[in-house]
Design a protein around this motif. Structure first.
Motif: not given
Length: 102
Positions: A59-73
């Motif tokens: 779950i934590q890893e998924g959150r981090q990936k989601g935050i990173h993807e949002e930053k890329l967008v």
């Protein structure tokens, strides 16, 4: 009564027969039985804990990936608007090298 009759093949009767079997054990057999039960419960608890920890890490890893993807967008949008890589890096906290690859 060495075997449980087939018509007693219900969960409640299985429990009753199991209790009867345990009560007929000698003191030494009962200690071995209780030790094996404890080992089984310990093992099951260790597995349950490991599974839970794995889920939490996922779950934590998924959150981090989601935050990173949002930053890329966000970085792509800012780059399209003409912001410099340094400005985008300051806003999104992404490395400049990563921004330049976009």
């Amino acid at each position: 009564m060495e075997k449980m009759p087939l018509y007693f093949d219900k969960r409640i009767f299985q429990k009753v027969f199991q209790i009867a079997e345990v009560s007929n054990l000698t003191k030494e057999e009962r200690m071995l039985y209780e030790r094996s039960l404890k080992e089984k419960w310990d093992y099951e608890n260790v597995l349950a804990y490991a599974v839970n920890e794995g889920k939490q890490e996922g779950i934590q890893e998924g959150r981090q990936k989601g935050i990173h993807e949002e930053k890329l967008v966000t970085a792509r949008k800012l780059k399209a608007k003409g912001y410099s890589a340094e400005e985008i890096s300051e806003i999104t906290e992404l490395p400049i090298a990563e921004i330049e690859k976009l």
